[in-house]
Design a protein around this motif. Structure first.
Motif, short mmCIF file in Angstrom:
data_model
loop_
_atom_site.label_atom_id
_atom_site.label_comp_id
_atom_site.label_asym_id
_atom_site.label_seq_id
_atom_site.Cartn_x
_atom_site.Cartn_y
_atom_site.Cartn_z
N UNK A 24 0.81 -1.22 0.00
CA UNK A 24 0.00 0.00 0.00
C UNK A 24 0.85 1.27 0.00
N UNK A 25 2.12 1.18 -0.37
CA UNK A 25 3.00 2.36 -0.39
C UNK A 25 2.46 3.40 -1.37
N UNK A 26 2.56 4.64 -0.96
CA UNK A 26 2.13 5.76 -1.81
C UNK A 26 3.34 6.35 -2.52
N UNK A 27 3.10 7.19 -3.49
CA UNK A 27 4.19 7.82 -4.24
C UNK A 27 5.13 8.57 -3.30
N UNK A 28 4.58 9.25 -2.30
CA UNK A 28 5.43 9.98 -1.34
C UNK A 28 6.37 9.04 -0.60
N UNK A 29 5.90 7.83 -0.27
CA UNK A 29 6.75 6.84 0.40
C UNK A 29 7.92 6.43 -0.49
N UNK A 30 7.64 6.23 -1.76
CA UNK A 30 8.69 5.84 -2.72
C UNK A 30 9.69 6.98 -2.88
N UNK A 31 9.20 8.20 -3.00
CA UNK A 31 10.10 9.35 -3.15
C UNK A 31 11.00 9.52 -1.93
N UNK A 32 10.46 9.28 -0.73
CA UNK A 32 11.27 9.37 0.49
C UNK A 32 12.42 8.36 0.46
N UNK A 33 12.12 7.13 0.07
CA UNK A 33 13.16 6.10 0.00
C UNK A 33 14.21 6.48 -1.04
N UNK A 34 13.77 6.96 -2.20
CA UNK A 34 14.72 7.35 -3.25
C UNK A 34 15.60 8.50 -2.79
N UNK A 35 15.02 9.48 -2.12
CA UNK A 35 15.80 10.62 -1.64
C UNK A 35 16.87 10.17 -0.64
N UNK A 36 16.58 9.16 0.15
CA UNK A 36 17.52 8.69 1.17
C UNK A 36 18.58 7.75 0.60
N UNK A 37 18.23 6.93 -0.39
CA UNK A 37 19.11 5.83 -0.78
C UNK A 37 19.72 5.91 -2.17
N UNK A 38 19.22 6.75 -3.04
CA UNK A 38 19.74 6.73 -4.41
C UNK A 38 21.20 7.15 -4.46
N UNK A 39 21.94 6.47 -5.32
CA UNK A 39 23.36 6.79 -5.49
C UNK A 39 23.60 7.51 -6.82
N UNK A 40 22.64 7.46 -7.71
CA UNK A 40 22.73 8.19 -8.98
C UNK A 40 21.33 8.28 -9.57
N UNK A 41 21.12 9.27 -10.42
CA UNK A 41 19.82 9.38 -11.10
C UNK A 41 20.01 10.10 -12.42
N UNK A 42 19.04 9.94 -13.28
CA UNK A 42 19.05 10.60 -14.57
C UNK A 42 17.64 10.71 -15.08
N UNK A 43 17.44 11.49 -16.11
CA UNK A 43 16.12 11.68 -16.67
C UNK A 43 16.16 11.37 -18.16
#
Length: 50
Positions: A24-43
């Motif tokens: 039941x995770x919401x988009x905000x939950x996913x964004x929080x995890x990404x903000x804390x754990x991502x090591x790289x990102x791109x668009x």
């Protein structure tokens, strides 16, 4: 003819390990995890025109 060109944006994230989220995770939950754990990102931007 047809619609004006429009873009699709895809955010790609690299994480150090798999992430567990509840069903039941919401988009905000996913964004929080990404903000804390991502090591790289791109668009990736795709342009679509009929």
């Amino acid at each position: 003819m047809g619609d004006e060109a429009h873009r699709y944006f895809f955010r790609l994230c690299a994480l150090p390990a798999p992430v567990s989220l509840p069903d039941e995770a919401r988009a905000d939950d996913v964004h929080d995890v990404l903000d804390e754990q991502q090591i790289a990102s791109g668009t990736l931007v795709g342009l679509y025109q009929r």
